[in-house]
Design an enzyme around this catalytic site. Structure first.
Site, PDB file in Angstrom:
ATOM      1  N   GLN A  43     -48.393  10.569  -2.706  1.00 34.24           N
ATOM      2  CA  GLN A  43     -47.750   9.340  -3.359  1.00 34.24           C
ATOM      3  C   GLN A  43     -48.005   7.945  -2.636  1.00 34.24           C
ATOM      4  OE1 GLN A  43     -46.113   9.721  -6.346  1.00 34.24           O
ATOM      5  NE2 GLN A  43     -46.169   7.456  -6.238  1.00 34.24           N
ATOM      6  N   HIS A  47     -53.443  12.708  -7.197  1.00 35.69           N
ATOM      7  CA  HIS A  47     -52.372  13.033  -6.308  1.00 35.69           C
ATOM      8  C   HIS A  47     -51.229  13.624  -6.841  1.00 35.69           C
ATOM      9  CE1 HIS A  47     -49.247   9.824  -7.425  1.00 35.69           C
ATOM     10  NE2 HIS A  47     -50.237   9.418  -8.158  1.00 35.69           N
ATOM     11  N   CYS A  48     -50.346  13.997  -5.933  1.00 34.43           N
ATOM     12  CA  CYS A  48     -48.837  14.348  -6.443  1.00 34.43           C
ATOM     13  C   CYS A  48     -47.958  13.809  -5.288  1.00 34.43           C
ATOM     14  CB  CYS A  48     -48.776  15.921  -6.791  1.00 34.43           C
ATOM     15  SG  CYS A  48     -49.363  16.907  -5.327  1.00 34.43           S
ATOM     16  N   ALA A  49     -47.047  14.445  -4.916  1.00 35.34           N
ATOM     17  CA  ALA A  49     -45.928  13.683  -3.944  1.00 35.34           C
ATOM     18  C   ALA A  49     -46.968  14.026  -2.643  1.00 35.34           C
ATOM     19  CB  ALA A  49     -44.542  14.476  -3.983  1.00 35.34           C
TER      20      ALA A  49
END
EC number: 3.1.3.16
Length: 211
Positions: free
Chosen positions: A74, A151-153
């Site tokens: 993130q 992406h993610c976290a």
């Protein structure tokens, strides 16, 4: 270690020291080449975890894991300056929600955005997003100069799962081959539920080739 990933640190510690046996399914010794192939009759989630915890486990805020395809977190998604420097043209957010990630966040950058509202839970069905995400990645990389951030976290589970599915669907990698390819550049740890779903995709794709 991935930036800010305390979960990665704790899981790696458990992988190294739990069970006290060399037969632990998440041991860290050995090379990727020693891992079973996807055609191994006993390949399962535990064998995949062995593969995931072997070799490269480090990662940056974003790593190029395939030409033009960046897998990241993130922080990278929020860094407009770095996105511009890398020449990112598309963003796929696997942790989209009402508070995190909107197309408006990239106004002025000319970035196309796709949000996938996924939960990093073994019970979550990520497979319903495999084809849509793979198609988006493919379109991004097919255009001249196209570069995509997935992406993610933290960039090791949800987003990594979608990248693996893309390599399997569009480049005909087996699951093991896809994991090895990504791990050449970035450590990843899809949760067990996601690994089961990727195994199901792998079996379906192989059955299609054998038909």
């Amino acid at each position: 270690m991935c930036p800010g990933n305390w979960l990665w640190a704790s899981m790696t510690f458990m992988a190294r020291f739990s069970r006290g046996s060399s037969r632990s399914p998440v041991r860290t010794r050995g090379s990727l080449e020693e891992m079973p192939s996807v055609h191994h009759p006993f390949l399962n989630v535990f064998e995949l975890e062995r593969l995931l915890y072997t070799g490269k486990t480090a990662c940056n805020h974003a790593d190029e894991v395939w030409p033009g395809l960046y897998l990241g977190d993130q922080d990278m998604a929020n860094n407009r300056r770095e996105l511009r420097r890398l020449g990112i043209t598309h963003v796929l957010n696997a942790s989209h929600n009402r508070w995190r990630g909107t197309p408006e966040a990239y106004e002025g950058l000319g970035i196309r955005y796709l949000g996938v509202e996924a939960h990093d839970s073994p019970a979550f069905d990520m497979s319903i997003h495999f084809q849509t995400a793979a198609d988006f990645i493919h379109r991004a990389l097919s255009q001249p100069g196209g570069k995509i951030l997935v992406h993610c976290a933290v960039g090791v589970s949800r987003s990594a799962t979608l990248v693996l599915a893309y390599l399997m669907l569009y480049h005909h990698f087996t699951l093991v081959e896809a994991i090895k390819k990504v791990k050449d550049h970035r450590g990843i740890t899809p949760n067990r539920g996601f690994l089961r779903q990727l195994l199901a995709l792998d079996r379906r794709l192989r059955q299609g080739l054998e038909a």
